[in-house]
Design a protein around this motif. Structure first.
Motif, PDB file in Angstrom:
ATOM      1  N   LEU A  76       0.813  -1.217   0.000  1.00 24.68           N
ATOM      2  CA  LEU A  76       0.000   0.000   0.000  1.00 24.68           C
ATOM      3  C   LEU A  76       0.850   1.271   0.000  1.00 24.68           C
ATOM      4  O   LEU A  76       0.324   2.362  -0.265  1.00 24.68           O
ATOM      5  CB  LEU A  76      -0.938   0.000   1.203  1.00 24.68           C
ATOM      6  N   GLU A  77       2.138   1.148   0.290  1.00 23.86           N
ATOM      7  CA  GLU A  77       3.018   2.313   0.276  1.00 23.86           C
ATOM      8  C   GLU A  77       3.539   2.611  -1.128  1.00 23.86           C
ATOM      9  O   GLU A  77       4.095   3.679  -1.372  1.00 23.86           O
ATOM     10  CB  GLU A  77       4.212   2.094   1.228  1.00 23.86           C
ATOM     11  N   ALA A  78       3.373   1.673  -2.036  1.00 21.60           N
ATOM     12  CA  ALA A  78       3.904   1.846  -3.390  1.00 21.60           C
ATOM     13  C   ALA A  78       3.002   2.757  -4.222  1.00 21.60           C
ATOM     14  O   ALA A  78       1.773   2.758  -4.066  1.00 21.60           O
ATOM     15  CB  ALA A  78       4.042   0.487  -4.072  1.00 21.60           C
ATOM     16  N   ALA A 367      -9.752 -11.774 -13.289  1.00 25.66           N
ATOM     17  CA  ALA A 367     -11.177 -12.087 -13.127  1.00 25.66           C
ATOM     18  C   ALA A 367     -11.977 -10.888 -12.643  1.00 25.66           C
ATOM     19  O   ALA A 367     -13.100 -10.644 -13.114  1.00 25.66           O
ATOM     20  CB  ALA A 367     -11.339 -13.248 -12.155  1.00 25.66           C
ATOM     21  N   TRP A 368     -11.426 -10.128 -11.708  1.00 24.33           N
ATOM     22  CA  TRP A 368     -12.180  -9.013 -11.126  1.00 24.33           C
ATOM     23  C   TRP A 368     -12.091  -7.752 -11.974  1.00 24.33           C
ATOM     24  O   TRP A 368     -13.061  -7.003 -12.073  1.00 24.33           O
ATOM     25  CB  TRP A 368     -11.667  -8.725  -9.715  1.00 24.33           C
ATOM     26  N   LEU A 369     -10.922  -7.497 -12.548  1.00 26.69           N
ATOM     27  CA  LEU A 369     -10.685  -6.216 -13.218  1.00 26.69           C
ATOM     28  C   LEU A 369     -10.511  -6.349 -14.726  1.00 26.69           C
ATOM     29  O   LEU A 369     -10.460  -5.317 -15.421  1.00 26.69           O
ATOM     30  CB  LEU A 369      -9.436  -5.544 -12.637  1.00 26.69           C
ATOM     31  N   GLY A 370     -10.385  -7.555 -15.215  1.00 27.03           N
ATOM     32  CA  GLY A 370     -10.088  -7.724 -16.631  1.00 27.03           C
ATOM     33  C   GLY A 370      -8.707  -7.216 -16.984  1.00 27.03           C
ATOM     34  O   GLY A 370      -8.453  -6.785 -18.126  1.00 27.03           O
ATOM     35  N   ALA A 371      -7.804  -7.252 -16.027  1.00 27.01           N
ATOM     36  CA  ALA A 371      -6.455  -6.732 -16.246  1.00 27.01           C
ATOM     37  C   ALA A 371      -5.701  -7.579 -17.263  1.00 27.01           C
ATOM     38  O   ALA A 371      -5.837  -8.806 -17.310  1.00 27.01           O
ATOM     39  CB  ALA A 371      -5.686  -6.702 -14.921  1.00 27.01           C
ATOM     40  N   THR A 372      -4.894  -6.930 -18.053  1.00 29.09           N
ATOM     41  CA  THR A 372      -4.090  -7.629 -19.063  1.00 29.09           C
ATOM     42  C   THR A 372      -2.778  -8.100 -18.450  1.00 29.09           C
ATOM     43  O   THR A 372      -2.353  -7.621 -17.388  1.00 29.09           O
ATOM     44  CB  THR A 372      -3.787  -6.709 -20.242  1.00 29.09           C
ATOM     45  N   ALA A 373      -2.117  -9.013 -19.132  1.00 33.35           N
ATOM     46  CA  ALA A 373      -0.829  -9.523 -18.658  1.00 33.35           C
ATOM     47  C   ALA A 373       0.194  -8.402 -18.535  1.00 33.35           C
ATOM     48  O   ALA A 373       0.971  -8.349 -17.584  1.00 33.35           O
ATOM     49  CB  ALA A 373      -0.327 -10.621 -19.588  1.00 33.35           C
ATOM     50  N   SER A 374       0.199  -7.486 -19.499  1.00 27.47           N
ATOM     51  CA  SER A 374       1.183  -6.399 -19.456  1.00 27.47           C
ATOM     52  C   SER A 374       0.892  -5.445 -18.301  1.00 27.47           C
ATOM     53  O   SER A 374       1.818  -4.925 -17.663  1.00 27.47           O
ATOM     54  CB  SER A 374       1.184  -5.631 -20.780  1.00 27.47           C
ATOM     55  N   GLU A 375      -0.385  -5.208 -18.023  1.00 27.23           N
ATOM     56  CA  GLU A 375      -0.750  -4.342 -16.893  1.00 27.23           C
ATOM     57  C   GLU A 375      -0.279  -4.960 -15.583  1.00 27.23           C
ATOM     58  O   GLU A 375       0.283  -4.267 -14.718  1.00 27.23           O
ATOM     59  CB  GLU A 375      -2.256  -4.127 -16.861  1.00 27.23           C
ATOM     60  N   HIS A 381       6.523  -4.951 -11.597  1.00 31.38           N
ATOM     61  CA  HIS A 381       7.801  -4.244 -11.745  1.00 31.38           C
ATOM     62  C   HIS A 381       7.831  -2.963 -10.929  1.00 31.38           C
ATOM     63  O   HIS A 381       8.902  -2.539 -10.467  1.00 31.38           O
ATOM     64  CB  HIS A 381       8.054  -3.944 -13.229  1.00 31.38           C
ATOM     65  N   GLY A 382       6.653  -2.346 -10.723  1.00 28.02           N
ATOM     66  CA  GLY A 382       6.583  -1.119  -9.931  1.00 28.02           C
ATOM     67  C   GLY A 382       6.509  -1.350  -8.437  1.00 28.02           C
ATOM     68  O   GLY A 382       6.447  -0.394  -7.668  1.00 28.02           O
ATOM     69  N   GLY A 383       6.518  -2.617  -8.021  1.00 26.12           N
ATOM     70  CA  GLY A 383       6.500  -2.926  -6.596  1.00 26.12           C
ATOM     71  C   GLY A 383       5.129  -2.869  -5.959  1.00 26.12           C
ATOM     72  O   GLY A 383       5.018  -2.992  -4.736  1.00 26.12           O
TER      73      GLY A 383
END
Length: 391
Positions: A76-78, A367-375, A381-383
């Protein structure tokens, strides 16, 4: 035709921020009743991951309270963590948290932040002393509330022993159970109103409302101790329930126990002598089975003083399947206590074994957000997203 029974809370999504016991217990029960529960953990994980017997990197304590849940690990700090979590909360039916008041707000995750984005959201906040008020800032664990609620002092006074904390986290379990009742009530209300609710559960309130001796304090009268008493008996001590005056009356009327008290004896002496006679009667039987038959004959409730291990091996626990087996993540199983709900026409059961920290990051975000692999890759990578490597 095969009929597939639906779980009571099927299709309900729960985002569980909570840690240790009160919140995780409520989440575990929701999961057992069919809700999809996602545990949101920090990079260091729930502290209980280190409590109890470790098997393949997962502790027994964590297994008991978190089996059935999926795990997403977010720092949560990231930068970027709060928007991600708010997107998850916008897809949830229920959010559970038991941080000290103010922690969720500091991360932009307070009820006032989440409700506008999800008006149907139900948020359970468990704390020691409530979300506001003169003591809301205090750190609170079960032992603190055992002391603050009067339980520790009363037990010490009644037993005439030094004050000690009970070997059971009563305050946490009370808070979890009352939180569970409130969540289910809010879900039912939402069906009529279309609106969610913020539920403020104070552990102190839950201790006082579930105190069956509270009336003595509120009515300002001396406490009369109820419950049962432990007596020496053939085969080991036995718990016999009931006011001793009732027990004594039944023993003299139906089992011929003679009253040993002389005429005109003071009350304290009468009580002492009658208790002595009762104790001698209980020990007079050749074996435990004969004593139990005598107690059953006059409808005196009794209980064996069992160890925890013996309780799980009792005929009732065995018959009811009280202990379930879940995946131990090493090709075998490990035991957990099954939820106690037995519906006539719906299943309840622990859904799966415990998860490694962050094990379901991709699965849940897809499943919840439809997020892509790259996302998801960018969040890793951003922690923002973390995950442990299983042993």
């Amino acid at each position: 035709m095969v009929i597939t029974l639906e779980y009571p809370l099927q299709n309900i999504r729960v985002l569980d921020f909570s840690r240790v016991l009160a919140g995780p217990f409520a989440g575990r029960m929701l999961s057992d009743m069919g809700a999809e529960v996602v545990k949101l953990e920090p990079p260091e994980g729930d502290v209980t991951r280190g409590w109890g017997r470790m098997r393949t990197g997962i502790s027994g304590y964590y297994t008991q309270q978190n089996s059935g849940k999926r795990s997403v690990c977010v720092d949560l700090e990231a930068e970027g963590a709060t928007p991600l979590v708010r997107r998850l909360a916008a897809r949830a039916d229920v959010v559970i948290e038991n941080f000290r008041p103010g922690v969720m707000a500091r991360h932009g995750l307070a009820w006032s932040d989440l409700a506008p984005e999800n008006p149907r959201l139900i948020m359970l906040s468990i704390s020691g002393f409530g979300q506001d008020g003169p003591e809301s800032h205090r750190a609170a664990y079960a032992s603190v509330l055992h002391a603050e609620s009067g339980l520790v002092a009363r037990q010490s006074e009644e037993d005439q022993l030094s004050a000690t904390d009970p070997v059971l986290s009563i305050a946490d379990m009370n808070a979890g159970l009352h939180g569970l009742v409130a969540i289910l009530s809010a879900l039912y209300l939402r069906e009529r109103s279309g609106r969610g609710q913020h539920i403020d559960i104070a552990m102190l309130d839950t201790m006082l409302i579930t105190d069956d001796y509270a009336n003595f304090t509120l009515d300002e009268i001396p406490l009369t101790r109820g419950g049962g008493e432990v007596w020496d008996a053939p085969g080991g001590p036995i718990m016999i329930t009931g006011d001793f005056r009732v027990v004594w009356k039944l023993l003299t009327k139906h089992h011929g126990v003679a009253d040993p008290t002389p005429s005109g004896a003071p009350l304290e002496e009468k009580i002492r002598l009658r208790r002595q006679a009762a104790g001698e009667f209980f020990l007079s039987f050749s074996d435990r089975r004969a004593l139990i038959a005598a107690l059953d004959a006059v409808n005196l409730a009794w209980g064996d003083i069992r160890s925890n291990k013996a309780a799980f091996q009792s005929p009732t626990a065995q018959a009811r399947g009280t202990v379930a087996q879940v995946d131990d993540r090493a090709g075998g199983t490990r035991p957990v206590v099954e939820s106690p709900y037995r519906f006539s026409d719906a299943p309840t059961h622990v859904a799966r074994g415990p998860a490694y920290r962050g094990e379901h990051n991709r699965e849940v975000l897809e499943a919840w957000l439809g997020a892509t692999a790259s996302e998801i890759d960018n969040l890793e990578h951003g922690g923002v997203l973390n995950a442990e490597v299983p042993p």
